[in-house]
Motif scaffolding. Sequence first.
Motif, PDB file in Angstrom:
ATOM      1  N   ALA A  39       0.794  -1.224   0.000  1.00  0.00           N
ATOM      2  CA  ALA A  39       0.000   0.000   0.000  1.00  0.00           C
ATOM      3  C   ALA A  39       0.833   1.283   0.000  1.00  0.00           C
ATOM      4  O   ALA A  39       0.271   2.376  -0.004  1.00  0.00           O
ATOM      5  CB  ALA A  39      -0.933   0.003   1.214  1.00  0.00           C
ATOM      6  N   GLY A  40       2.159   1.156   0.052  1.00  0.00           N
ATOM      7  CA  GLY A  40       3.002   2.346   0.047  1.00  0.00           C
ATOM      8  C   GLY A  40       3.000   3.119   1.344  1.00  0.00           C
ATOM      9  O   GLY A  40       3.330   4.307   1.359  1.00  0.00           O
ATOM     10  N   ILE A  41       2.634   2.456   2.454  1.00  0.00           N
ATOM     11  CA  ILE A  41       2.593   3.121   3.764  1.00  0.00           C
ATOM     12  C   ILE A  41       3.317   2.266   4.796  1.00  0.00           C
ATOM     13  O   ILE A  41       3.516   1.074   4.601  1.00  0.00           O
ATOM     14  CB  ILE A  41       1.148   3.401   4.236  1.00  0.00           C
ATOM     15  CG1 ILE A  41       0.326   2.107   4.319  1.00  0.00           C
ATOM     16  CG2 ILE A  41       0.468   4.423   3.335  1.00  0.00           C
ATOM     17  CD1 ILE A  41      -1.065   2.279   4.902  1.00  0.00           C
ATOM     18  N   GLY A  76       4.594  16.117  12.519  1.00  0.00           N
ATOM     19  CA  GLY A  76       5.426  15.630  11.416  1.00  0.00           C
ATOM     20  C   GLY A  76       4.760  14.507  10.648  1.00  0.00           C
ATOM     21  O   GLY A  76       4.800  14.471   9.410  1.00  0.00           O
ATOM     22  N   LEU A  77       4.134  13.578  11.370  1.00  0.00           N
ATOM     23  CA  LEU A  77       3.443  12.458  10.728  1.00  0.00           C
ATOM     24  C   LEU A  77       2.309  12.964   9.841  1.00  0.00           C
ATOM     25  O   LEU A  77       2.172  12.538   8.689  1.00  0.00           O
ATOM     26  CB  LEU A  77       2.914  11.498  11.801  1.00  0.00           C
ATOM     27  CG  LEU A  77       2.095  10.296  11.338  1.00  0.00           C
ATOM     28  CD1 LEU A  77       2.893   9.414  10.379  1.00  0.00           C
ATOM     29  CD2 LEU A  77       1.631   9.494  12.553  1.00  0.00           C
ATOM     30  N   VAL A  78       1.512  13.887  10.353  1.00  0.00           N
ATOM     31  CA  VAL A  78       0.399  14.441   9.575  1.00  0.00           C
ATOM     32  C   VAL A  78       0.928  15.226   8.377  1.00  0.00           C
ATOM     33  O   VAL A  78       0.350  15.158   7.279  1.00  0.00           O
ATOM     34  CB  VAL A  78      -0.539  15.292  10.462  1.00  0.00           C
ATOM     35  CG1 VAL A  78      -1.545  16.072   9.620  1.00  0.00           C
ATOM     36  CG2 VAL A  78      -1.270  14.402  11.462  1.00  0.00           C
ATOM     37  N   ALA A  79       2.035  15.926   8.553  1.00  0.00           N
ATOM     38  CA  ALA A  79       2.627  16.651   7.420  1.00  0.00           C
ATOM     39  C   ALA A  79       3.034  15.681   6.308  1.00  0.00           C
ATOM     40  O   ALA A  79       2.792  15.945   5.122  1.00  0.00           O
ATOM     41  CB  ALA A  79       3.831  17.471   7.885  1.00  0.00           C
ATOM     42  N   ARG A  80       3.631  14.547   6.688  1.00  0.00           N
ATOM     43  CA  ARG A  80       4.023  13.542   5.681  1.00  0.00           C
ATOM     44  C   ARG A  80       2.794  12.917   5.021  1.00  0.00           C
ATOM     45  O   ARG A  80       2.782  12.695   3.799  1.00  0.00           O
ATOM     46  CB  ARG A  80       4.908  12.476   6.316  1.00  0.00           C
ATOM     47  CG  ARG A  80       6.306  12.997   6.669  1.00  0.00           C
ATOM     48  CD  ARG A  80       7.241  11.900   7.150  1.00  0.00           C
ATOM     49  NE  ARG A  80       6.820  11.270   8.399  1.00  0.00           N
ATOM     50  CZ  ARG A  80       7.008  11.787   9.607  1.00  0.00           C
ATOM     51  NH1 ARG A  80       7.602  12.961   9.753  1.00  0.00           N
ATOM     52  NH2 ARG A  80       6.607  11.130  10.685  1.00  0.00           N
ATOM     53  N   LEU A  81       1.762  12.639   5.810  1.00  0.00           N
ATOM     54  CA  LEU A  81       0.533  12.072   5.246  1.00  0.00           C
ATOM     55  C   LEU A  81      -0.151  13.065   4.316  1.00  0.00           C
ATOM     56  O   LEU A  81      -0.706  12.686   3.277  1.00  0.00           O
ATOM     57  CB  LEU A  81      -0.424  11.653   6.368  1.00  0.00           C
ATOM     58  CG  LEU A  81       0.003  10.461   7.211  1.00  0.00           C
ATOM     59  CD1 LEU A  81      -0.916  10.296   8.418  1.00  0.00           C
ATOM     60  CD2 LEU A  81       0.037   9.188   6.381  1.00  0.00           C
ATOM     61  N   VAL A  87      -4.177  12.376   3.651  1.00  0.00           N
ATOM     62  CA  VAL A  87      -5.100  13.088   4.532  1.00  0.00           C
ATOM     63  C   VAL A  87      -5.144  14.549   4.122  1.00  0.00           C
ATOM     64  O   VAL A  87      -4.264  15.043   3.416  1.00  0.00           O
ATOM     65  CB  VAL A  87      -4.709  12.992   6.037  1.00  0.00           C
ATOM     66  CG1 VAL A  87      -4.687  11.555   6.512  1.00  0.00           C
ATOM     67  CG2 VAL A  87      -3.406  13.702   6.319  1.00  0.00           C
ATOM     68  N   VAL A  88      -6.179  15.226   4.585  1.00  0.00           N
ATOM     69  CA  VAL A  88      -6.283  16.678   4.414  1.00  0.00           C
ATOM     70  C   VAL A  88      -6.425  17.295   5.799  1.00  0.00           C
ATOM     71  O   VAL A  88      -7.077  16.717   6.678  1.00  0.00           O
ATOM     72  CB  VAL A  88      -7.457  17.089   3.504  1.00  0.00           C
ATOM     73  CG1 VAL A  88      -7.219  16.647   2.071  1.00  0.00           C
ATOM     74  CG2 VAL A  88      -8.776  16.541   4.007  1.00  0.00           C
ATOM     75  N   ARG A  89      -5.791  18.425   5.972  1.00  0.00           N
ATOM     76  CA  ARG A  89      -5.900  19.195   7.218  1.00  0.00           C
ATOM     77  C   ARG A  89      -6.828  20.365   6.966  1.00  0.00           C
ATOM     78  O   ARG A  89      -6.780  20.977   5.896  1.00  0.00           O
ATOM     79  CB  ARG A  89      -4.541  19.728   7.660  1.00  0.00           C
ATOM     80  CG  ARG A  89      -3.615  18.677   8.164  1.00  0.00           C
ATOM     81  CD  ARG A  89      -2.354  19.285   8.693  1.00  0.00           C
ATOM     82  NE  ARG A  89      -1.545  19.786   7.572  1.00  0.00           N
ATOM     83  CZ  ARG A  89      -0.279  20.087   7.643  1.00  0.00           C
ATOM     84  NH1 ARG A  89       0.368  20.008   8.778  1.00  0.00           N
ATOM     85  NH2 ARG A  89       0.372  20.500   6.589  1.00  0.00           N
ATOM     86  N   GLN A  90      -7.630  20.669   7.981  1.00  0.00           N
ATOM     87  CA  GLN A  90      -8.542  21.804   7.893  1.00  0.00           C
ATOM     88  C   GLN A  90      -8.564  22.511   9.234  1.00  0.00           C
ATOM     89  O   GLN A  90      -8.305  21.891  10.277  1.00  0.00           O
ATOM     90  CB  GLN A  90      -9.963  21.332   7.557  1.00  0.00           C
ATOM     91  CG  GLN A  90     -10.064  20.572   6.253  1.00  0.00           C
ATOM     92  CD  GLN A  90     -11.423  19.902   6.091  1.00  0.00           C
ATOM     93  OE1 GLN A  90     -11.980  19.378   7.035  1.00  0.00           O
ATOM     94  NE2 GLN A  90     -11.930  19.929   4.870  1.00  0.00           N
ATOM     95  N   ALA A  91      -8.910  23.778   9.192  1.00  0.00           N
ATOM     96  CA  ALA A  91      -9.077  24.516  10.438  1.00  0.00           C
ATOM     97  C   ALA A  91     -10.259  23.915  11.206  1.00  0.00           C
ATOM     98  O   ALA A  91     -11.258  23.495  10.602  1.00  0.00           O
ATOM     99  CB  ALA A  91      -9.337  25.988  10.142  1.00  0.00           C
ATOM    100  N   HIS A  92     -10.140  23.843  12.514  1.00  0.00           N
ATOM    101  CA  HIS A  92     -11.223  23.362  13.362  1.00  0.00           C
ATOM    102  C   HIS A  92     -12.374  24.355  13.266  1.00  0.00           C
ATOM    103  O   HIS A  92     -12.156  25.561  13.250  1.00  0.00           O
ATOM    104  CB  HIS A  92     -10.739  23.228  14.811  1.00  0.00           C
ATOM    105  CG  HIS A  92     -11.681  22.494  15.687  1.00  0.00           C
ATOM    106  ND1 HIS A  92     -12.812  23.075  16.212  1.00  0.00           N
ATOM    107  CD2 HIS A  92     -11.669  21.216  16.136  1.00  0.00           C
ATOM    108  CE1 HIS A  92     -13.450  22.190  16.949  1.00  0.00           C
ATOM    109  NE2 HIS A  92     -12.774  21.054  16.920  1.00  0.00           N
ATOM    110  N   PRO A  93     -13.610  23.877  13.194  1.00  0.00           N
ATOM    111  CA  PRO A  93     -14.740  24.794  13.005  1.00  0.00           C
ATOM    112  C   PRO A  93     -14.972  25.762  14.171  1.00  0.00           C
ATOM    113  O   PRO A  93     -15.497  26.852  13.960  1.00  0.00           O
ATOM    114  CB  PRO A  93     -15.952  23.864  12.830  1.00  0.00           C
ATOM    115  CG  PRO A  93     -15.510  22.533  13.310  1.00  0.00           C
ATOM    116  CD  PRO A  93     -14.020  22.481  13.207  1.00  0.00           C
TER     117      PRO A  93
END
Length: 149
Positions: A39-41, A76-81, A87-93
């Motif tokens: 899966a490349g992960i 760092g993990l989320v930045a790599r993902l 994954v996508v990062r979004q501002a918390h509502p």
Amino acid sequence: MTSVNIATMPDPDQRLFFLLQRAAHQVRTIADRRLLDAAGITTAQLGALYAVQDEPGITQQRLARALGLRESAVTGLVARLTAAGLVVRQAHPSEHRAVVVRLAEAGHAALRSAQPEVERFNAELRALLGADGFTGTAAALHHLAHWQR
């Protein structure tokens, strides 16, 4: 796969910490290689993707707690993902400083690609440990993972 004769081991009660570390390293090394091929992960990325799948819109702070990691490691993990498009990062509502994480379509695809390998790996562990040993080991590891003093 080779089996281990516990009777020939040095007193396992005195070496449990060492054995846990060694087993974790061995399992992670094998699983990382297989997951990268399938899966490349990596296993760390798989764990994060599972946590995000289980709780869509999870904050990075909550993700860190779910994975048992420091927030800086999860950043760092989320930045790599994110860079990998998983994954996508979004501002918390409602919390202006918080960031939420959601699976991208590629993250869903990676989980689907990883699933057959996860199932094969678990089947091999069941064969190695026996059905009761697998269940008992999983329960013991769950307790250890959530042990607090």
